[in-house]
Design a protein around this motif. Structure first.
Motif, PDB file in Angstrom:
ATOM      1  N   ASN A 304       0.792  -1.262   0.005  1.00 19.58           N
ATOM      2  CA  ASN A 304       0.151   0.014  -0.038  1.00 19.58           C
ATOM      3  C   ASN A 304       0.887   1.448  -0.119  1.00 19.58           C
ATOM      4  OD1 ASN A 304      -2.856   1.150   0.191  1.00 19.58           O
ATOM      5  ND2 ASN A 304      -2.074   1.853   2.105  1.00 19.58           N
ATOM      6  N   ILE A 309      -3.351   0.570  -2.618  1.00 21.44           N
ATOM      7  CA  ILE A 309      -4.245  -0.697  -2.821  1.00 21.44           C
ATOM      8  C   ILE A 309      -5.868  -0.245  -2.795  1.00 21.44           C
ATOM      9  CG2 ILE A 309      -5.375  -2.803  -1.465  1.00 21.44           C
ATOM     10  CD1 ILE A 309      -2.593  -3.184  -0.351  1.00 21.44           C
ATOM     11  N   VAL A 310      -6.527  -0.475  -3.867  1.00 18.41           N
ATOM     12  CA  VAL A 310      -7.884  -0.100  -4.186  1.00 18.41           C
ATOM     13  C   VAL A 310      -9.058  -0.937  -3.409  1.00 18.41           C
ATOM     14  CG1 VAL A 310      -9.814   0.496  -5.901  1.00 18.41           C
ATOM     15  CG2 VAL A 310      -7.182   0.948  -6.304  1.00 18.41           C
ATOM     16  N   HIS A 311      -8.628  -2.181  -3.651  1.00 19.87           N
ATOM     17  CA  HIS A 311      -9.368  -3.458  -2.880  1.00 19.87           C
ATOM     18  C   HIS A 311      -8.745  -4.886  -3.298  1.00 19.87           C
ATOM     19  CE1 HIS A 311     -11.081  -4.819  -6.673  1.00 19.87           C
ATOM     20  NE2 HIS A 311     -11.357  -3.367  -6.929  1.00 19.87           N
ATOM     21  N   GLU A 361      -6.174   2.437   7.360  1.00 24.33           N
ATOM     22  CA  GLU A 361      -6.093   2.798   5.890  1.00 24.33           C
ATOM     23  C   GLU A 361      -6.671   1.897   4.828  1.00 24.33           C
ATOM     24  OE1 GLU A 361      -1.455   2.506   6.329  1.00 24.33           O
ATOM     25  OE2 GLU A 361      -3.396   2.938   7.533  1.00 24.33           O
ATOM     26  N   LEU A 362      -6.704   0.516   5.223  1.00 29.23           N
ATOM     27  CA  LEU A 362      -7.246  -0.440   4.509  1.00 29.23           C
ATOM     28  C   LEU A 362      -8.430  -0.813   4.994  1.00 29.23           C
ATOM     29  CD1 LEU A 362      -4.244  -2.922   3.737  1.00 29.23           C
ATOM     30  CD2 LEU A 362      -5.266  -0.971   2.267  1.00 29.23           C
ATOM     31  N   GLU A 363      -9.191  -0.197   5.803  1.00 29.37           N
ATOM     32  CA  GLU A 363     -10.548  -0.429   6.294  1.00 29.37           C
ATOM     33  C   GLU A 363     -11.649  -0.585   5.184  1.00 29.37           C
ATOM     34  OE1 GLU A 363     -13.768   0.875   9.669  1.00 29.37           O
ATOM     35  OE2 GLU A 363     -12.129   1.967   9.261  1.00 29.37           O
ATOM     36  N   LYS A 365     -11.398  -2.392   2.600  1.00 28.54           N
ATOM     37  CA  LYS A 365     -10.856  -2.650   1.128  1.00 28.54           C
ATOM     38  C   LYS A 365     -10.665  -4.040   0.814  1.00 28.54           C
ATOM     39  CE  LYS A 365      -8.483   1.881   0.554  1.00 28.54           C
ATOM     40  NZ  LYS A 365      -7.624   2.524  -0.027  1.00 28.54           N
ATOM     41  N   LEU A 366     -10.659  -4.774   1.867  1.00 32.67           N
ATOM     42  CA  LEU A 366     -10.496  -6.573   1.657  1.00 32.67           C
ATOM     43  C   LEU A 366     -11.459  -7.275   2.261  1.00 32.67           C
ATOM     44  CD1 LEU A 366      -6.873  -6.176   3.456  1.00 32.67           C
ATOM     45  CD2 LEU A 366      -7.483  -6.251   1.105  1.00 32.67           C
ATOM     46  N   LEU A 385      -5.197  -8.617  -5.254  1.00 31.76           N
ATOM     47  CA  LEU A 385      -5.176  -7.138  -5.169  1.00 31.76           C
ATOM     48  C   LEU A 385      -5.447  -6.358  -6.450  1.00 31.76           C
ATOM     49  CD1 LEU A 385      -2.231  -6.912  -2.438  1.00 31.76           C
ATOM     50  CD2 LEU A 385      -4.843  -7.281  -1.945  1.00 31.76           C
ATOM     51  N   THR A 386      -6.173  -5.314  -6.179  1.00 33.30           N
ATOM     52  CA  THR A 386      -6.322  -4.207  -7.253  1.00 33.30           C
ATOM     53  C   THR A 386      -5.368  -3.046  -6.885  1.00 33.30           C
ATOM     54  OG1 THR A 386      -8.398  -5.059  -8.109  1.00 33.30           O
ATOM     55  CG2 THR A 386      -7.733  -2.795  -8.669  1.00 33.30           C
ATOM     56  N   GLU A 388      -3.482   0.903  -7.268  1.00 33.54           N
ATOM     57  CA  GLU A 388      -3.784   2.151  -7.541  1.00 33.54           C
ATOM     58  C   GLU A 388      -2.764   2.623  -8.968  1.00 33.54           C
ATOM     59  OE1 GLU A 388      -3.391   5.048  -4.595  1.00 33.54           O
ATOM     60  OE2 GLU A 388      -5.317   4.383  -3.528  1.00 33.54           O
TER      61      GLU A 388
END
Length: 488
Positions: A304, A309-311, A361-363, A365-366, A385-386, A388
């Protein structure tokens, strides 16, 4: 052909001789100076000649060349002469730093400058001692005991004082000692274990472990056994919220509690290397999250930070655990009642959501799922992962390999690119997760990463790191991360 064979044998004999000379130096540094030596995180204490040579060989996976024993032997000899105070010293990294940055200085001059804070301290250890009680003595509890005994050194830092269990019969003490001595996955205990029946004590390599029988965490008087201000490590998983775990604090001699499982409510879920700095002196109850959360969070943070990381989706291929049934039988959980030894069992995991507790920051997204498989230890997390920012397989692998070497996450992230490794090769790994570089798939902004992890021992090492953070007893580490970067 004969000359080549003779030359190879002569070289091996010379390397054996140098490794033999290293053993008393390593032992003296440990016993007299409280200095722990390692090669890229692999501890050298109590290693055999072959074990030392294998550690030097292992360096080739990190630095792409085998670490010469002729480099480390003089290093150890000088370290002994410097009469150091307590420290954790990585010989491979220190050797690389000397070669890169010595600027004409002699080895002794370089070491005196690099280790200035501990030179001529005669074994002085600025750390205080913290009593530790293991509440529960299952898979994680026994591995924690092994690590704590291994780290006992001169008696500073974390001191394992007792275990608390429910009595399982007249032979309970003998059976507990036997389970510590022998392990079907992790092998025999490195040392000697005896049982003191009269005092209910297991003596392991000089560490006296008081065995306390109790059905309640709130009614024990630890002070009776000379234990005070203790860190209670609850590895039963029976209580996961603040109210339940607070029962431990009602016992005399208990000061703080660490749960070896994900906590509920507002409890801090700590992944060492990520958010351990958030632990405050006022935090009396802390949790060490789960093995999977510890394995993937450091890698996810690294990705990240670099690519965004988008999702993503986390699929865990996880070894079976004691929570499952050996044969088909009733179980309150879905599917877990089916035989663990015969089936792949699809089940839920909270690891993906738990990542956000350590890495906000990844809340959201996973997502995540888990497949339990018929192996006793070592699991794998597949990160789909997708990103940015687009990248390539080579760029991702180079970046993560560098993170495993030169970053503050080097104790958490490992990297390997061997085409032959399988799960059993990672039994006993002390890292939270190991990136399998050859398996990486990258197509611009779509990334699939495979991360191995010893869900028992690797996780236990992370737990001990959290314990050291809570107690403030981690020794000085040399060379520091900043200097490692300068060495390359």
């Amino acid at each position: 052909m004969t000359l080549t064979s003779d030359a190879a044998l002569d070289t091996w004999i010379q390397r054996e001789a140098m490794a033999e000379a290293m053993i008393p130096l390593i032992g003296r540094l440990y016993r007299d100076n409280n200095v722990v030596t390692s090669i890229h995180g692999r501890r050298l204490i109590n290693q055999s000649v072959v074990g030392l040579l294998k550690a030097h060989r292992f360096a080739r996976q990190i630095d792409e060349v085998e670490l010469p024993v002729c480099d480390t032997l003089p290093l150890l000899q000088k370290l002994v002469e410097l009469n150091l105070g307590a420290a954790s010293i990585d010989l491979a990294r220190l050797s690389a730093l000397y070669k890169a940055n010595a600027d004409g200085a002699s080895l002794e001059e370089f070491l005196r400058a690099e280790l200035v804070d501990v030179v001529d301290k005669g074994g002085f250890d600025e750390r205080t001692s913290t009593d530790v009680v293991l509440y529960g003595f299952g898979r994680i509890g026994r591995l924690l005991a092994r690590i704590l005994i291994e780290h006992s050194g001169g008696g500073h830092g974390l001191r394992l004082r007792a275990i608390v269990v429910r009595k399982g019969g007249d032979m309970d003490l003998v059976k507990r000692a036997s389970l510590l001595r022998r392990d079907s996955v992790h092998g025999p205990f490195e040392g000697t274990i005896t049982v003191d029946h009269e005092n209910n004590v297991i003596l392991a390599n000089g560490t006296a472990i008081q065995v306390i029988y109790s059905d309640s965490p709130s009614t024990i008087d630890y002070t009776v056994y000379g234990i005070s201000n203790a860190l209670i490590v609850d590895n039963t998983g029976r209580w996961r919220d603040a109210e339940g775990l607070a029962q431990h604090l009602q016992s005399k001699g208990a000061a703080r509690v660490l749960l070896t499982a994900p906590g509920k409510g507002t409890l801090k879920n700590i992944v060492h290397g990520i958010n351990h700095a958030t632990i405050e002196d006022t935090d009396t109850i802390v949790t060490a999250a789960s093995c999977t959360t510890n394995a993937i969070t450091p890698v996810l943070k690294a990705l990240n930070d670099k690519f965004g990381i988008v999702h993503g989706h986390v699929e865990t291929v996880h070894s079976f655990t004691n929570d499952q049934n050996l044969t088909d039988n009733f179980h309150k959980g879905d599917r877990r009642g089916r035989s663990a030894a015969l089936n792949m069992v699809l089940t839920e995991t909270g690891a993906a959501k738990a990542v956000a507790k350590a890495l906000p920051e990844l809340e959201g997204k996973l997502t995540g799922n888990s497949i339990r498989v018929p192996t006793p230890d070592v699991s794998m997390a597949i990160l789909n992962l997708t990103l940015e920012n687009g990248t390539t397989k080579d760029e991702v692998n180079t970046y993560l390999r560098d993170m495993s070497l030169n970053s503050p996450l080097r104790k958490q992230i490992d990297y390997i690119d061997s085409p032959e490794v399988v799960s059993t090769d990672f039994v006993g790994s002390r890292r939270a997760g190991i990136v399998d570089g050859l398996a990486t798939i990258s197509t611009d902004k779509n990334l699939v990463l495979y991360v191995w992890y010893d869900n028992e021992f690797g996780y236990s090492c992370q737990v001990v790191r959290v314990m050291e953070e809570m107690a403030g007893v981690h020794p000085r580490v040399y060379p520091p991360s900043a200097n490692l970067v300068n060495a390359r």
